[in-house]
Design a protein around this motif. Structure first.
Motif, PDB file in Angstrom:
ATOM      1  N   LYS A   1       0.858  -1.208   0.209  1.00  0.00           N
ATOM      2  CA  LYS A   1       0.013  -0.129   0.135  1.00  0.00           C
ATOM      3  C   LYS A   1       0.775   1.374  -0.002  1.00  0.00           C
ATOM      4  N   LEU A   2       1.971   1.287   0.775  1.00  0.00           N
ATOM      5  CA  LEU A   2       2.828   2.244   0.869  1.00  0.00           C
ATOM      6  C   LEU A   2       3.432   2.574  -0.518  1.00  0.00           C
ATOM      7  N   ASP A   3       3.999   1.578  -1.051  1.00  0.00           N
ATOM      8  CA  ASP A   3       4.696   1.405  -2.308  1.00  0.00           C
ATOM      9  C   ASP A   3       3.810   1.883  -3.425  1.00  0.00           C
TER      10      ASP A   3
ATOM     11  N   GLN B   1       6.636  11.432   4.317  1.00  0.00           N
ATOM     12  CA  GLN B   1       5.967  10.866   5.291  1.00  0.00           C
ATOM     13  C   GLN B   1       5.640   9.303   4.980  1.00  0.00           C
ATOM     14  N   VAL B   2       5.336   8.908   3.991  1.00  0.00           N
ATOM     15  CA  VAL B   2       5.066   7.660   3.268  1.00  0.00           C
ATOM     16  C   VAL B   2       6.614   6.891   3.482  1.00  0.00           C
ATOM     17  N   GLN B   3       7.590   7.572   3.029  1.00  0.00           N
ATOM     18  CA  GLN B   3       8.800   6.634   3.171  1.00  0.00           C
ATOM     19  C   GLN B   3       9.248   6.553   4.644  1.00  0.00           C
ATOM     20  N   ARG B   4       8.638   7.311   5.604  1.00  0.00           N
ATOM     21  CA  ARG B   4       9.081   6.904   7.020  1.00  0.00           C
ATOM     22  C   ARG B   4       8.239   6.061   7.525  1.00  0.00           C
TER      23      ARG B   4
ATOM     24  N   ASN C   1       9.520   1.987   8.614  1.00  0.00           N
ATOM     25  CA  ASN C   1       8.881   1.257   9.609  1.00  0.00           C
ATOM     26  C   ASN C   1       8.564   0.071   9.622  1.00  0.00           C
ATOM     27  N   VAL C   2       7.822  -0.177   8.300  1.00  0.00           N
ATOM     28  CA  VAL C   2       7.184  -1.571   8.004  1.00  0.00           C
ATOM     29  C   VAL C   2       8.253  -2.484   7.794  1.00  0.00           C
TER      30      VAL C   2
END
Length: 246
Positions: A16-18, A165-168, A172-173
């Motif tokens: 989802k983040l990618d 923010q998404v990269q941070r 974490n994930v």
């Protein structure tokens, strides 16, 4: 490959983040303001060239006015000298008659030159007005470019802020997935246009959207919980959830 369900589920969070990072990259490349800025910059360049050419035309016309004025003045000076000689009465009758004839010729020539000078001056004024119009248009284009540049910088900055923010969140994930599973995911993602893992939902692969056949469903159903399974069609990692329909 083996990986506990928690790590497999984390792949969905990572995907989802990618996906969001890919969307942000696409959004930045396709910003409407970028195309508008390119068009405005092209208009400004074209207008700048027109202003240069119009300026050259004005300079040429001013030289033409100067030349025409000099020609008129030359005739006026000649006529003034002849008139002075004629009024002095010096010379023979024939000479004075010649001066009178020359003054008449000079008067006609002066009238012709003054008409030509007026035409040249009118043309010069028209060219100056055209130059002023083009300069105004260029200034407007310059202002538009500046405005669009600011807008683009603002929109790019907003995208960059969200990307950070998404990269941070991704940082974490990702560590909780494990190097081996993460490596497989990254490899598949590179091969499959950005999607390396997808949920199996209602017997369909969330990656390619195809419904799995009974044999594939049976294979997945029989697989151990920690077994990493993949879609036979698109080869993406399939994540089993409560909505998988198994």
């Amino acid at each position: 490959m083996k990986a506990d369900l928690v790590r497999q589920w984390r792949l969905l969070d990572l995907q989802k983040l990618d996906t969001r990072l890919d969307q942000l990259a696409h959004k930045e490349r396709q910003l409407p303001v970028t195309a508008q800025l390119e068009q405005a910059t092209a208009r400004r360049a074209a207008l700048a060239e027109e202003v240069v050419l119009a300026g050259i035309a004005v300079q040429d016309s001013e030289r033409a006015v100067t030349k025409a004025d000099a020609a008129v003045q030359l005739v006026r000076d000649r006529a003034a000298r002849d008139k002075q000689r004629l009024e002095s009465g010096a010379g023979s009758a024939k000479d004075l008659q010649g001066l009178q004839h020359e003054l008449e010729t000079l008067a006609r020539r002066q009238a012709e030159l003054e008409d030509a000078e007026l035409e040249v001056m009118e043309n010069a004024e028209a060219l100056k007005a055209d130059l002023a119009t083009k300069q105004t248009a260029e200034a407007d284009a310059e202002a538009e470019v500046a405005q669009l540049s600011v807008r683009r910088e603002q929109e790019v900055a907003e995208i960059a802020s969200e990307r950070e923010q998404v990269q941070r969140d991704r940082a974490n994930v990702a560590p909780g997935i494990g190097a081996e599973l993460l490596g497989l995911y990254e490899k598949i993602r590179e091969q499959q246009g950005g999607v390396g893992a997808a949920a199996l939902s209602q017997k369909r692969c969330g990656g390619c959207g195809l419904e799995l056949g009974s044999a594939d469903l049976a294979r997945i159903r029989a697989a151990a919980e920690d077994e990493v399974v993949r879609c036979e069609e698109c080869r993406r990692i399939l994540i089993r959830t409560a909505e998988s329909g198994l």
